[in-house]
Design a protein around this motif. Structure first.
Motif, PDB file in Angstrom:
ATOM      1  N   LEU A 167     -61.945   6.313  81.412  1.00 32.36           N
ATOM      2  CA  LEU A 167     -60.943   6.651  80.407  1.00 32.36           C
ATOM      3  C   LEU A 167     -60.141   5.406  79.999  1.00 32.36           C
ATOM      4  N   GLN A 168     -59.776   4.598  80.984  1.00 28.37           N
ATOM      5  CA  GLN A 168     -59.041   3.375  80.690  1.00 28.37           C
ATOM      6  C   GLN A 168     -59.870   2.435  79.825  1.00 28.37           C
ATOM      7  N   GLN A 169     -61.145   2.312  80.194  1.00 22.47           N
ATOM      8  CA  GLN A 169     -62.029   1.430  79.433  1.00 22.47           C
ATOM      9  C   GLN A 169     -62.196   1.917  77.993  1.00 22.47           C
ATOM     10  N   CYS A 170     -62.397   3.215  77.821  1.00 20.78           N
ATOM     11  CA  CYS A 170     -62.583   3.775  76.492  1.00 20.78           C
ATOM     12  C   CYS A 170     -61.310   3.633  75.650  1.00 20.78           C
ATOM     13  N   THR A 171     -60.169   3.904  76.262  1.00 18.13           N
ATOM     14  CA  THR A 171     -58.905   3.775  75.532  1.00 18.13           C
ATOM     15  C   THR A 171     -58.693   2.339  75.070  1.00 18.13           C
ATOM     16  N   ALA A 172     -59.039   1.381  75.918  1.00 19.58           N
ATOM     17  CA  ALA A 172     -58.892  -0.026  75.542  1.00 19.58           C
ATOM     18  C   ALA A 172     -59.829  -0.385  74.388  1.00 19.58           C
ATOM     19  N   LEU A 173     -61.045   0.155  74.401  1.00 20.47           N
ATOM     20  CA  LEU A 173     -62.009  -0.151  73.344  1.00 20.47           C
ATOM     21  C   LEU A 173     -61.584   0.450  72.004  1.00 20.47           C
ATOM     22  N   LEU A 174     -60.891   1.581  72.088  1.00 20.35           N
ATOM     23  CA  LEU A 174     -60.485   2.262  70.852  1.00 20.35           C
ATOM     24  C   LEU A 174     -59.093   1.854  70.382  1.00 20.35           C
ATOM     25  N   ALA A 175     -58.463   0.954  71.102  1.00 19.48           N
ATOM     26  CA  ALA A 175     -57.054   0.640  70.840  1.00 19.48           C
ATOM     27  C   ALA A 175     -56.812   0.124  69.432  1.00 19.48           C
ATOM     28  N   LYS A 176     -57.750  -0.627  68.888  1.00 21.67           N
ATOM     29  CA  LYS A 176     -57.539  -1.235  67.575  1.00 21.67           C
ATOM     30  C   LYS A 176     -58.144  -0.434  66.435  1.00 21.67           C
ATOM     31  N   GLN A 177     -58.606   0.758  66.725  1.00 22.51           N
ATOM     32  CA  GLN A 177     -59.207   1.592  65.682  1.00 22.51           C
ATOM     33  C   GLN A 177     -58.212   2.685  65.290  1.00 22.51           C
ATOM     34  N   ASP A 178     -57.607   2.496  64.121  1.00 18.21           N
ATOM     35  CA  ASP A 178     -56.553   3.418  63.690  1.00 18.21           C
ATOM     36  C   ASP A 178     -57.050   4.848  63.540  1.00 18.21           C
ATOM     37  N   ASP A 179     -58.306   5.011  63.132  1.00 16.32           N
ATOM     38  CA  ASP A 179     -58.814   6.363  62.914  1.00 16.32           C
ATOM     39  C   ASP A 179     -59.105   7.099  64.213  1.00 16.32           C
ATOM     40  N   LYS A 180     -58.943   6.410  65.343  1.00 17.69           N
ATOM     41  CA  LYS A 180     -59.206   7.027  66.659  1.00 17.69           C
ATOM     42  C   LYS A 180     -57.925   7.440  67.377  1.00 17.69           C
ATOM     43  N   GLU A 181     -56.806   7.437  66.668  1.00 21.27           N
ATOM     44  CA  GLU A 181     -55.530   7.766  67.313  1.00 21.27           C
ATOM     45  C   GLU A 181     -55.539   9.157  67.955  1.00 21.27           C
ATOM     46  N   PRO A 182     -56.048  10.210  67.278  1.00 24.39           N
ATOM     47  CA  PRO A 182     -56.087  11.536  67.932  1.00 24.39           C
ATOM     48  C   PRO A 182     -56.933  11.517  69.216  1.00 24.39           C
TER      49      PRO A 182
END
Length: 360
Positions: A118-133
Motif C-alpha cells: 500500500l505504501q509503495q502504491c501510494t508513493a507511485l500514485l502521489a503525482k497523479q492528480d486523477d488518482k486522488e480518490p
C-alpha cells in the motif's frame, strides 16, 4: 482362572508405574526436607502436581481478539494499473482458498506485506492528480490495517501451539546437571517476539519465514516447560523447609546459645544437602529463570494484550504474585531462616560452632 491371568499384565503395569523413580530434582528436595524434618522433629507436606494447573493459560476463546473483516476484494477492480502490481498480488493472495484460512501468524506477516504494498502504491500514485480518490481509499485501508496490527499480533501468539507449549508446565522438572543448562535460543525467540509487538507502531511485522522460525524455536525448547515445573516444585520445597526452620525454637535446639549435638547434625544437613545439592540446583534455576522472566515481563508490556493473556503471563512472571516472584521470595526467606537459626547456635561461618564436615 483365565480372567485372573488376564488381570496379571495390567497389575504388573500398575506396579511398574508406581515403582517409577521420581525425577532426581524431586528426590533431592524430598531427601533434604526429610533430613531437616527428622532433625527438627517437624512434619512437611510433599508437592502436589495438580497445583501446576494454576499456571495453565485460559481457553483460546478468551484470548483471541475479534477483528472486523476488511473487504478488499473490490480493489481488484480499483487498482487496475501496472504500477500497483505488487498490491494486486497481495490482494489476490488473500482472496484465495488458502489465503482465507491462513494461520494468524501468517496473517500478521501478510498484513505487513500488504501495508508495504500500500505504501509503495501510494508513493507511485502521489503525482497523479486523477488518482486522488484511489489514494484516499488506499490510505483508509492502510489506516485500518495499521490499527488492527496489535490485535493480529496477539492472535498470532494466542493461537500458536508452539507459544502455548513453551509456556505450559511439563510433567518433569529440569534435570540435575553439573553442567550449566541453557535455553537461550528459545528465550531469545520469545524476546524477539516481544520486540516485534512493541515496535508495531514504528516497524511493520517481519515476513513469514522470520516469524515461523521464531515459533519453531519455541517448539524446539528442551527446558522452557521444565523450568515452570521446577520453579513450582522448588518454591514449595523451600517454603516447607523454611516453615520447619522458623518453627524451631533456638533455645531448645542449642541451649545456652552454644552448639548441641542436634544443632551439629542440622549443620551437617545444611552443608551436605542444602549447600551441596539444593544450592547448585537453585543456581541453575536462577541462570535460566532470570532471562526467561525478563522476556515474559517484556511480552506482557506489549500494547493491546488481551486481559486473559496478561493474567496468564502474570502468573508466571512480571507481577508481585507471579511464580518467579514467589520463587525469589522463597529463596530469600529460606536463606534468612538458615542464617537466623545457625546464628543463634553460633554455627554460621566465622562463628565458634562452624565446622564444615568436609574439613573433618
Amino acid at each position: 482362572m483365565s480372567a485372573l491371568l488376564r488381570l496379571i499384565p495390567f497389575a504388573l503395569l500398575l506396579a511398574l508405574y508406581g515403582c517409577q523413580r521420581p525425577p532426581e530434582a524431586q528426590r533431592q528436595m524430598d531427601n533434604y526436607l526429610d533430613r531437616v524434618g527428622r532433625v527438627l522433629q517437624q512434619d512437611w507436606q510433599p508437592f502436589q502436581p495438580e497445583t501446576l494447573s494454576s499456571y495453565r493459560f485460559g481457553p483460546r476463546r478468551e484470548r483471541v481478539l475479534g477483528i472486523a473483516p476488511l473487504r478488499i476484494g473490490l480493489l481488484d477492480l480499483i487498482v487496475d494499473t501496472n504500477e500497483c502490481r505488487e498490491l494486486q498480488q497481495r490482494i489476490s493472495e488473500r482472496n484465495t482458498v488458502l489465503g482465507k484460512v491462513m494461520p494468524w501468524s501468517h496473517r500478521l506477516a501478510y498484513d505487513g506485506e500488504l501495508l508495504r504494498a500500500l505504501q509503495q502504491c501510494t508513493a507511485l500514485l502521489a503525482k497523479q492528480d486523477d488518482k486522488e480518490p484511489l489514494r484516499e481509499q488506499l490510505a483508509a485501508i492502510a489506516a485500518s490495517k495499521t490499527n488492527s496490527l496489535p490485535a493480529t499480533y496477539w492472535n498470532a501468539l494466542n493461537t500458536s501451539e508452539e507459544f502455548e507449549q513453551y509456556l505450559r508446565f511439563a510433567d518433569q522438572p529440569l534435570p540435575v546437571s553439573t553442567s550449566p543448562l541453557t535455553d537461550q535460543a528459545a528465550i531469545d525467540a520469545l524476546s524477539e517476539l516481544a520486540r516485534v509487538g512493541a515496535r508495531l507502531a514504528q516497524t511493520l511485522p517481519p515476513d513469514r519465514t522470520t516469524l515461523d522460525a521464531l515459533f519453531r524455536t519455541l517448539q524446539l525448547s528442551q527446558h522452557g516447560s521444565q523450568l515452570i515445573t521446577s520453579l513450582a516444585q522448588t518454591t514449595h520445597g523451600l517454603q516447607q523447609a523454611t516453615q520447619m526452620l522458623q518453627a524451631t525454637e533456638a533455645r531448645l535446639l542449642c541451649p545456652m546459645q552454644a552448639p548441641s549435638e542436634r544443632s551439629k547434625i542440622l549443620l551437617n544437613v545444611f552443608v551436605l544437602f542444602y549447600a551441596g545439592e539444593i544450592q547448585p540446583y537453585l543456581a541453575q534455576l536462577q541462570r535460566l529463570g532470570q532471562p526467561w522472566a525478563a522476556a515474559i515481563a517484556d511480552l506482557r508490556a506489549v500494547p493491546g494484550i488481551p486481559p486473559a493473556t496478561a493474567e496468564g503471563l502474570g502468573r508466571l512472571a512480571g507481577t508481585k504474585s507471579s511464580l518467579w516472584a514467589r520463587y525469589q521470595a522463597a529463596v530469600a526467606e529460606h536463606t534468612q531462616a538458615w542464617q537466623d537459626l545457625l546464628g543463634a547456635c553460633q554455627s554460621q561461618p566465622g562463628q565458634s560452632g562452624w565446622q564444615n564436615p568436609a574439613d573433618g
